[in-house]
Motif scaffolding. Structure first.
Motif, short mmCIF file in Angstrom:
data_model
loop_
_atom_site.label_atom_id
_atom_site.label_comp_id
_atom_site.label_asym_id
_atom_site.label_seq_id
_atom_site.Cartn_x
_atom_site.Cartn_y
_atom_site.Cartn_z
N PRO A 142 0.83 -1.21 0.00
CA PRO A 142 0.00 0.00 0.00
C PRO A 142 0.86 1.26 0.00
O PRO A 142 1.77 1.39 0.82
CB PRO A 142 -0.80 -0.12 1.30
CG PRO A 142 -0.75 -1.57 1.66
CD PRO A 142 0.57 -2.07 1.16
N SER A 143 0.59 2.16 -0.91
CA SER A 143 1.34 3.41 -0.97
C SER A 143 0.65 4.53 -0.21
O SER A 143 1.17 5.64 -0.12
CB SER A 143 1.54 3.83 -2.43
OG SER A 143 0.30 3.98 -3.08
N SER A 144 -0.51 4.25 0.35
CA SER A 144 -1.26 5.26 1.08
C SER A 144 -0.59 5.59 2.42
O SER A 144 0.06 4.74 3.03
CB SER A 144 -2.69 4.77 1.34
OG SER A 144 -3.38 5.65 2.19
N THR A 145 -0.76 6.83 2.87
CA THR A 145 -0.25 7.25 4.19
C THR A 145 -1.38 7.41 5.19
O THR A 145 -1.18 7.99 6.27
CB THR A 145 0.51 8.58 4.06
OG1 THR A 145 -0.35 9.57 3.50
CG2 THR A 145 1.74 8.42 3.17
N ASN A 147 -2.69 5.92 7.70
CA ASN A 147 -2.52 4.91 8.75
C ASN A 147 -2.06 5.60 10.03
O ASN A 147 -1.90 6.83 10.06
CB ASN A 147 -1.51 3.84 8.31
CG ASN A 147 -0.21 4.44 7.80
OD1 ASN A 147 0.40 5.26 8.46
ND2 ASN A 147 0.21 4.03 6.60
N LYS A 151 2.59 7.40 7.35
CA LYS A 151 3.64 7.26 6.35
C LYS A 151 3.60 5.86 5.76
O LYS A 151 2.99 4.94 6.34
CB LYS A 151 5.01 7.54 6.96
CG LYS A 151 5.40 6.63 8.12
CD LYS A 151 6.76 7.02 8.68
CE LYS A 151 7.16 6.10 9.83
NZ LYS A 151 8.48 6.48 10.40
N ARG A 152 4.26 5.69 4.63
CA ARG A 152 4.34 4.39 4.00
C ARG A 152 5.33 3.50 4.74
O ARG A 152 6.13 3.97 5.56
CB ARG A 152 4.77 4.54 2.54
CG ARG A 152 3.84 5.41 1.71
CD ARG A 152 4.18 5.36 0.24
NE ARG A 152 5.51 5.87 -0.06
CZ ARG A 152 5.99 6.02 -1.28
NH1 ARG A 152 5.23 5.68 -2.33
NH2 ARG A 152 7.21 6.48 -1.49
N ASP A 153 5.27 2.21 4.46
CA ASP A 153 6.19 1.26 5.07
C ASP A 153 7.63 1.65 4.70
O ASP A 153 7.98 1.66 3.51
CB ASP A 153 5.88 -0.15 4.56
CG ASP A 153 6.67 -1.23 5.29
OD1 ASP A 153 7.69 -0.91 5.91
OD2 ASP A 153 6.25 -2.41 5.23
N GLN A 158 9.95 2.18 -4.09
CA GLN A 158 9.35 2.18 -5.41
C GLN A 158 10.41 1.90 -6.46
O GLN A 158 11.60 2.16 -6.26
CB GLN A 158 8.65 3.50 -5.69
CG GLN A 158 9.53 4.72 -5.76
CD GLN A 158 8.72 5.98 -6.00
OE1 GLN A 158 7.51 5.99 -5.80
NE2 GLN A 158 9.37 7.03 -6.47
N PHE A 167 5.36 0.30 -6.09
CA PHE A 167 5.83 0.46 -4.71
C PHE A 167 5.62 -0.86 -3.99
O PHE A 167 4.53 -1.43 -4.02
CB PHE A 167 5.06 1.57 -4.00
CG PHE A 167 5.46 1.76 -2.56
CD1 PHE A 167 6.63 2.44 -2.24
CD2 PHE A 167 4.68 1.25 -1.53
CE1 PHE A 167 7.02 2.61 -0.92
CE2 PHE A 167 5.06 1.42 -0.21
CZ PHE A 167 6.23 2.10 0.10
N ARG A 280 3.55 -5.33 7.38
CA ARG A 280 4.56 -4.29 7.25
C ARG A 280 5.94 -4.89 7.50
O ARG A 280 6.10 -5.71 8.40
CB ARG A 280 4.31 -3.14 8.25
CG ARG A 280 3.09 -2.30 7.89
CD ARG A 280 2.83 -1.24 8.93
NE ARG A 280 3.86 -0.22 8.97
CZ ARG A 280 3.88 0.87 8.20
NH1 ARG A 280 2.92 1.07 7.32
NH2 ARG A 280 4.85 1.76 8.30
#
Length: 308
Positions: A142-145, A147, A151-153, A158, A167, A280
């Motif tokens: 997942p590229s979404s932040t 959470n 932030k991303r993992d 990418q 990514f 993650r």
């Protein structure tokens, strides 16, 4: 449980895997680390083999911990497969399922399970070749932040493939050229070049190496020839120096063998739906991949195992 007169595909699949998975051998690896019944009383632990079967169901149907618990309540076939046949048998909740998965990760038992399965297949003579096919595949993250950490993992990165950006992480596999079974796996971030992981994918007894053009370089070819390894890796052209017709025919001939290395990805990513990471971090996902490729090896030779 009643006889409907017809077996569904799920029933047929689980019946076959029930017979080919070496439950006793795998449980023996986990048993020293599994909780024991307390002499002071309290609720006894759920039988180990039942938890292992539930864990395998998670992998085959790409289920989260809560979804696995709900599936056991919903599906008679799944309950029968894991050994829940009476009202007295306990269906573990999602926390118990989570703790079992964490137990395997903490003690690095999925890697041991992968080795045990391959040991069984070697005993049956199913690792038939001395060549290794190296390959890699991208697993999306997942590229979404949106959470808790905002932030991303941080362990995922990418990379670009062609004109498309991805990514996530990258799975690297070493595959037996004769049977198409995976004997070694590694995981890295997506931006790590395939060739950097090549030495970790070899078991050391190869007489031939197959791979796509990402693994080709003059230095690697010279090193392979130096150690007596046949170098069947596709060449790649460059700007101003395209491949000759002879080199293209050579690549096509090598690709007939090299393509076998992509067959395990068909099972793991397409049939079982693991095209995206669930956890993650690289370590947790690599632990899951050890289990997935062990089960994929069994799945791909299940008919030969059942015949014997």
């Amino acid at each position: 449980y009643f006889d409907k007169g017809k077996k569904t595909r799920r029933e047929q699949f689980l019946a076959e895997m029930d017979r080919v998975v070496p439950w006793g051998r795998l449980c023996a690896l986990i048993e020293p680390h599994y909780p024991k019944a307390s002499q002071a009383g309290g609720r006894p632990p759920i039988p180990l083999e039942r938890m292992l079967r539930i864990y395998c169901l998670q992998q085959w149907y790409n289920l989260s911990d809560p979804a696995t618990e709900e599936a056991l309540y919903d599906s008679i076939v799944m309950r029968k497969f894991v050994g829940i046949t009476t009202d007295a048998d306990i269906i573990p909740d999602e926390t118990t399922i989570l703790r079992f998965r964490r137990l395997l990760e903490i003690h690095q038992l999925t890697e041991a399970l992968f080795a045990a399965v391959n040991g069984l297949l070697s005993e049956r003579g199913l690792f038939v070749g001395k060549g290794t096919i190296v390959d890699a595949t991208l697993i999306h993250a997942p590229s979404s932040t949106k959470n808790a950490q905002k932030k991303r993992d941080p362990e995922m990165h990418q990379t670009r493939k062609g004109k498309q950006w991805y990514f996530g992480m990258k799975m690297h596999t070493g595959v037996d050229a004769g049977s198409g079974l995976v004997h070694t796996i590694q995981a890295t971030a997506a931006n790590v070049h395939d060739a950097t992981v090549l030495p970790e994918l070899l078991h050391g007894n190869e007489d031939a190496l197959y791979g796509d053009s990402a693994y080709h370089s003059r230095a690697l070819e010279a090193l392979a020839l130096l150690v007596g390894l046949s170098f069947y890796v596709c060449k790649r052209g460059s700007r101003g120096h395209p491949l000759t017709e002879r080199e293209r025919m050579r690549n096509r001939r090598y690709s007939r063998v090299r393509a076998i290395g992509e067959h395990p990805y068909l099972v793991v990513k397409r049939l079982w739906g693991h095209a995206k990471v669930r956890y993650r971090g690289i370590a947790k996902n690599l632990a899951q991949m050890h289990t997935l490729f062990a089960l994929a090896n069994l799945y791909r030779v299940r008919h030969r195992l059942l015949a014997t």
